[in-house]
Design a protein around this motif. Structure first.
Motif, PDB file in Angstrom:
ATOM      1  N   GLN A  87      30.750   1.086 -29.702  1.00 34.02           N
ATOM      2  CA  GLN A  87      30.216  -0.253 -29.472  1.00 34.02           C
ATOM      3  C   GLN A  87      31.336  -1.237 -29.174  1.00 34.02           C
ATOM      4  N   GLU A  88      30.995  -2.251 -28.382  1.00 36.92           N
ATOM      5  CA  GLU A  88      31.939  -3.305 -28.025  1.00 36.92           C
ATOM      6  C   GLU A  88      31.286  -4.664 -28.177  1.00 36.92           C
ATOM      7  N   CYS A  95      36.592  -8.273 -23.860  1.00 39.59           N
ATOM      8  CA  CYS A  95      36.240  -7.407 -24.980  1.00 39.59           C
ATOM      9  C   CYS A  95      37.021  -7.889 -26.199  1.00 39.59           C
ATOM     10  N   ASN A  98      35.840  -3.598 -30.775  1.00 40.77           N
ATOM     11  CA  ASN A  98      35.114  -2.368 -30.505  1.00 40.77           C
ATOM     12  C   ASN A  98      35.113  -1.534 -31.780  1.00 40.77           C
TER      13      ASN A  98
END
Length: 131
Positions: A87-88, A95, A98
């Motif tokens: 997941q991020e 971003c 994560n």
């Protein structure tokens, strides 16, 4: 890949003015709901068929209140009875965090892991992250 948008709440912030580190695992868990539904379509705890074996989070940049956050969820590994969710957290095209969660298909009556059924495995393959 699953995508979920979140509007950070004021209560999600900390004394430094950004989103508190403890909030990210909560957001990640909420964004795993489509995966939970593969194994337990009703989401009933009485029918639950998963356990969480491990989680990790990498903090890459600060996340701020007042700006929409996008959670991207995919799978990075599919094993016989376990799998890894990748997941991020994205904000403003960057971003910011994560992480991974190792989930196990589990038979609570037998108190042991169980093979992932073929029909669920087929759905999982569609969300497998390609490096």
């Amino acid at each position: 890949m699953f995508v979920q948008h979140i509007e950070p709440r004021f209560t999600d912030t900390d004394a430094l003015g950004h989103i508190n580190n403890t909030v990210i695992p909560v957001w990640f868990e909420g964004a795993r709901e489509p995966i939970f539904k593969w194994f337990t379509p009703t989401l009933s705890p009485k029918e639950w068929r998963l356990i969480l074996a491990n989680i990790s989070v990498n903090f890459l940049a600060q996340i701020y209140y007042g700006k929409t956050v996008e959670i991207r969820t995919s799978l990075s590994r599919i094993g016989g009875s376990s799998f890894t969710v990748f997941q991020e957290v994205w904000q403003d095209g960057k971003c910011c965090a994560n992480g991974e969660a190792v989930m196990v298909h589990f038979d609570y009556k037998k108190q042991k892991s169980a093979q992932i059924p073929d029909d669920i495995r087929a759905q999982m393959q569609q969300h497998l992250k390609v490096e």
